[in-house]
Write a protein that holds these residues in place. Structure first.
Motif, PDB file in Angstrom:
ATOM      1  N   VAL A  45       7.766  -4.517   5.477  1.00  0.00           N
ATOM      2  CA  VAL A  45       7.977  -5.290   6.706  1.00  0.00           C
ATOM      3  C   VAL A  45       7.947  -4.379   7.938  1.00  0.00           C
ATOM      4  N   GLY A  46       8.570  -3.201   7.832  1.00  0.00           N
ATOM      5  CA  GLY A  46       8.699  -2.318   8.991  1.00  0.00           C
ATOM      6  C   GLY A  46       7.370  -1.814   9.511  1.00  0.00           C
ATOM      7  N   THR A  47       6.360  -1.868   8.685  1.00  0.00           N
ATOM      8  CA  THR A  47       5.049  -1.377   9.103  1.00  0.00           C
ATOM      9  C   THR A  47       4.176  -2.501   9.641  1.00  0.00           C
TER      10      THR A  47
ATOM     11  N   TYR B  56       8.468   6.416  17.787  1.00  0.00           N
ATOM     12  CA  TYR B  56       9.503   5.491  17.324  1.00  0.00           C
ATOM     13  C   TYR B  56       9.417   5.307  15.820  1.00  0.00           C
ATOM     14  N   VAL B  57      10.576   4.992  15.222  1.00  0.00           N
ATOM     15  CA  VAL B  57      10.534   4.510  13.849  1.00  0.00           C
ATOM     16  C   VAL B  57      11.061   3.078  13.869  1.00  0.00           C
ATOM     17  N   ILE B  58      10.297   2.189  13.260  1.00  0.00           N
ATOM     18  CA  ILE B  58      10.662   0.760  13.270  1.00  0.00           C
ATOM     19  C   ILE B  58      11.713   0.520  12.187  1.00  0.00           C
ATOM     20  N   LEU B  59      12.805  -0.144  12.579  1.00  0.00           N
ATOM     21  CA  LEU B  59      13.940  -0.333  11.670  1.00  0.00           C
ATOM     22  C   LEU B  59      14.022  -1.746  11.113  1.00  0.00           C
TER      23      LEU B  59
HETATM   24  C1  LIG Z   1      -5.471  -4.015  -1.259  1.00  0.00           C
HETATM   25  C2  LIG Z   1      -5.048  -3.967   0.193  1.00  0.00           C
HETATM   26  C3  LIG Z   1      -5.263  -5.062   1.001  1.00  0.00           C
HETATM   27  C4  LIG Z   1      -4.868  -5.028   2.363  1.00  0.00           C
HETATM   28  N1  LIG Z   1      -5.070  -6.140   3.116  1.00  0.00           N
HETATM   29  C5  LIG Z   1      -4.683  -6.150   4.417  1.00  0.00           C
HETATM   30  C6  LIG Z   1      -4.855  -7.322   5.212  1.00  0.00           C
HETATM   31  O1  LIG Z   1      -5.327  -8.356   4.756  1.00  0.00           O
HETATM   32  N2  LIG Z   1      -4.473  -7.271   6.513  1.00  0.00           N
HETATM   33  C7  LIG Z   1      -3.910  -6.150   7.052  1.00  0.00           C
HETATM   34  O2  LIG Z   1      -3.583  -6.188   8.242  1.00  0.00           O
HETATM   35  N3  LIG Z   1      -3.722  -5.033   6.321  1.00  0.00           N
HETATM   36  C8  LIG Z   1      -4.091  -4.999   5.008  1.00  0.00           C
HETATM   37  N4  LIG Z   1      -3.926  -3.872   4.254  1.00  0.00           N
HETATM   38  C9  LIG Z   1      -3.375  -2.655   4.895  1.00  0.00           C
HETATM   39  C10 LIG Z   1      -1.849  -2.485   4.706  1.00  0.00           C
HETATM   40  O3  LIG Z   1      -1.388  -3.277   3.658  1.00  0.00           O
HETATM   41  C11 LIG Z   1      -1.080  -2.850   5.962  1.00  0.00           C
HETATM   42  O4  LIG Z   1      -1.533  -2.080   7.039  1.00  0.00           O
HETATM   43  C12 LIG Z   1       0.427  -2.627   5.802  1.00  0.00           C
HETATM   44  O5  LIG Z   1       1.114  -3.123   6.932  1.00  0.00           O
HETATM   45  C13 LIG Z   1       0.785  -1.158   5.621  1.00  0.00           C
HETATM   46  O6  LIG Z   1       2.147  -1.103   5.291  1.00  0.00           O
HETATM   47  P1  LIG Z   1       2.781   0.155   4.578  1.00  0.00           P
HETATM   48  O7  LIG Z   1       4.263  -0.079   4.564  1.00  0.00           O
HETATM   49  O8  LIG Z   1       2.151   0.406   3.275  1.00  0.00           O
HETATM   50  O9  LIG Z   1       2.380   1.280   5.627  1.00  0.00           O
HETATM   51  P2  LIG Z   1       2.191   2.852   5.405  1.00  0.00           P
HETATM   52  O10 LIG Z   1       0.851   3.085   4.830  1.00  0.00           O
HETATM   53  O11 LIG Z   1       3.369   3.408   4.676  1.00  0.00           O
HETATM   54  O12 LIG Z   1       2.220   3.367   6.910  1.00  0.00           O
HETATM   55  C14 LIG Z   1       1.210   3.008   7.834  1.00  0.00           C
HETATM   56  C15 LIG Z   1       1.437   3.779   9.142  1.00  0.00           C
HETATM   57  O13 LIG Z   1       2.695   3.426   9.714  1.00  0.00           O
HETATM   58  C16 LIG Z   1       3.569   4.553   9.812  1.00  0.00           C
HETATM   59  N5  LIG Z   1       4.905   4.043   9.444  1.00  0.00           N
HETATM   60  C17 LIG Z   1       5.323   3.643   8.218  1.00  0.00           C
HETATM   61  N6  LIG Z   1       6.557   3.104   8.288  1.00  0.00           N
HETATM   62  C18 LIG Z   1       6.942   3.183   9.593  1.00  0.00           C
HETATM   63  C19 LIG Z   1       8.102   2.787  10.316  1.00  0.00           C
HETATM   64  N7  LIG Z   1       9.154   2.183   9.710  1.00  0.00           N
HETATM   65  N8  LIG Z   1       8.145   3.020  11.641  1.00  0.00           N
HETATM   66  C20 LIG Z   1       7.103   3.616  12.285  1.00  0.00           C
HETATM   67  N9  LIG Z   1       5.979   4.008  11.658  1.00  0.00           N
HETATM   68  C21 LIG Z   1       5.878   3.784  10.337  1.00  0.00           C
HETATM   69  C22 LIG Z   1       3.001   5.574   8.846  1.00  0.00           C
HETATM   70  O14 LIG Z   1       3.315   6.907   9.232  1.00  0.00           O
HETATM   71  C23 LIG Z   1       1.516   5.295   8.946  1.00  0.00           C
HETATM   72  O15 LIG Z   1       0.950   5.903  10.073  1.00  0.00           O
HETATM   73  C24 LIG Z   1      -4.284  -3.863   2.895  1.00  0.00           C
HETATM   74  C25 LIG Z   1      -4.060  -2.759   2.062  1.00  0.00           C
HETATM   75  C26 LIG Z   1      -4.436  -2.806   0.719  1.00  0.00           C
HETATM   76  C27 LIG Z   1      -4.168  -1.622  -0.154  1.00  0.00           C
END
Ligand SMILES: Cc1cc2nc3c(=O)[nH]c(=O)nc-3n(C[C@H](O)[C@H](O)[C@H](O)COP(=O)(O)OP(=O)(O)OC[C@H]3O[C@@H](n4cnc5c(N)ncnc54)[C@H](O)[C@@H]3O)c2cc1C
Length: 337
Positions: free
Chosen positions: A117-119, A174-177
């Motif tokens: 959610v945070g991302t 920032y870090v999103i909480l």
């Molecule tokens: C199979 C597949 C399908 C996907 N389909 C979609 C789709 O349909 N639509 C879409 O938009 N995306 C999609 N994505 C991409 C991805 O799922 C999203 O971008 C998701 O929001 C990433 O979340 P995460 O927690 O894994 O981020 P991460 O990969 O852990 O982080 C992404 C970025 O955010 C930073 N970050 C992480 N957490 C924080 C925080 N709390 N505060 C500040 N910065 C932070 C990291 O340093 C990095 O730069 C897909 C990915 C996969 C593997």
């Protein structure tokens, strides 16, 4: 604090890059402690959610922090609306399912997107005609400079297509909480227009879909065409769909009469997958890396042994050939670390 720690299980590409330090945090106090540690040691910090939108191109000479803040809070504000707040470390899809169980509408088209959610505000996640900006209220962040809490509302987040303030001027600050969404309790807006939702609902024999039916249709479509990172390393769409000038699009139409595009005023959004396919990349493999056979926009770690650099170089080759054939510069959607 772990040292010289493999991030392979923490990124969905399955790249075996190491972090000099690693810690998983479950509270804001723990988060502040690890930030203090990084500041004292002058280390850069890499925050990780589900690791589904990062490409680690080398070992990270700093502190990697997995955000595992948990909790969901609901606040019914009217007969028709509820505010739901989830902590950053909640898994996105489980959160969507939680909302659907309660019959809260607005997130159903975003079912099965990996990550936390945070991302979700980072790139304003979107799919099947919905982006989080449609239901976003605000997010609470920790300012990394002064360790104060701040709130970003919809306007301050500057959401765009796969974009936000957190990828631009706010990058690394920032870090999103936690994130708050405004969802419907009744009179849901059912969105069936996008992609194959209508035909999937027909397959399921559903005529008047509920939000739960939409979610089921989206899940079925996604499972049929997107590779599961648990089976083959990937980060979903590797590139953004480029937006070009209408005039450039019209010129391209002269040369490529079947070019696809979605006009929006003076601009046209062109599907990156189509461009990549036209350059012969669909299913093509070099070493441990390939463009997926069903979805050329997705780059996969075929053997599980690809390095981040190999994947990055593969993506550069795709960018170069699309540029050469169409004069369009593809932009990476995945965060390159
Ligand atoms: C199979 C597949 C399908 C996907 N389909 C979609 C789709 O349909 N639509 C879409 O938009 N995306 C999609 N994505 C991409 C991805 O799922 C999203 O971008 C998701 O929001 C990433 O979340 P995460 O927690 O894994 O981020 P991460 O990969 O852990 O982080 C992404 C970025 O955010 C930073 N970050 C992480 N957490 C924080 C925080 N709390 N505060 C500040 N910065 C932070 C990291 O340093 C990095 O730069 C897909 C990915 C996969 C593997």
């Amino acid at each position: 604090m772990h040292e010289n720690f493999s991030l392979k299980p923490y990124n969905t590409f399955g790249v075996d890059a190491k972090a000099r330090y690693f810690n998983e945090i479950h509270s804001i106090e723990e988060l502040k402690e690890v930030i203090d540690f990084a500041n004292t040691e002058s280390l850069p910090i890499l925050f990780l959610g589900g690791g589904s939108n990062v490409l680690l191109t080398k070992d990270f000479d700093g502190l990697a922090v997995k955000i595992s803040l948990k909790g969901i809070h609901e606040d019914i504000i009217s007969e028709n609306h509820v505010l739901v707040t989830a902590k950053a470390g909640e898994n996105w899809h489980e959160f969507v399912m939680f909302c659907l169980d309660k019959n809260y509408g607005g997130l159903e088209n975003l079912s099965l997107i990996p990550g936390n959610v945070g991302t979700s505000p980072m790139q304003n996640i979107g799919a099947y005609g919905t982006e989080i900006k449609d239901v976003f209220v605000n997010c609470t962040v920790l300012n990394l400079e002064n360790l104060q809490l701040e709130t970003f509302n919809l306007e301050q987040c500057k959401f765009g297509y796969r974009d936000s303030v957190f990828k631009q001027e706010g990058k690394g600050k920032y870090v999103i909480l936690e994130v708050t969404f405004k969802l419907t309790r009744q009179n849901h807006h059912i969105k069936t227009e996008y992609g194959a939702i209508k035909s999937e609902l027909e397959n399921l024999g559903i005529q008047n879909p509920t939000i739960q039916d939409i979610s089921k249709a989206v899940i079925n479509i996604r499972q049929s065409k997107l590779p599961d990172p648990k089976e083959i390393g990937n980060a979903g769409s590797f590139f953004k769909n480029p937006t070009i000038l209408l005039t450039q699009f019209e010129e391209l139409q002269q040369k490529f009469d079947n070019i696809q595009g979605y006009p929006n005023g003076d601009f046209v959004k062109v599907p990156a997958g189509w461009l990549i396919e036209q350059c012969g990349w669909k299913g093509r493999q070099i070493g441990n890396v390939a463009s997926h056979k069903l979805q050329s926009l997705v780059i996969v770690n075929t053997s599980g042994l690809a390095t981040g650099k190999e994947i990055f170089d593969f993506s550069t080759e795709i960018i170069n050939s699309v540029k050469e054939k169409f004069g369009i510069e593809l932009e990476r959607e995945v965060n390159i670390i």
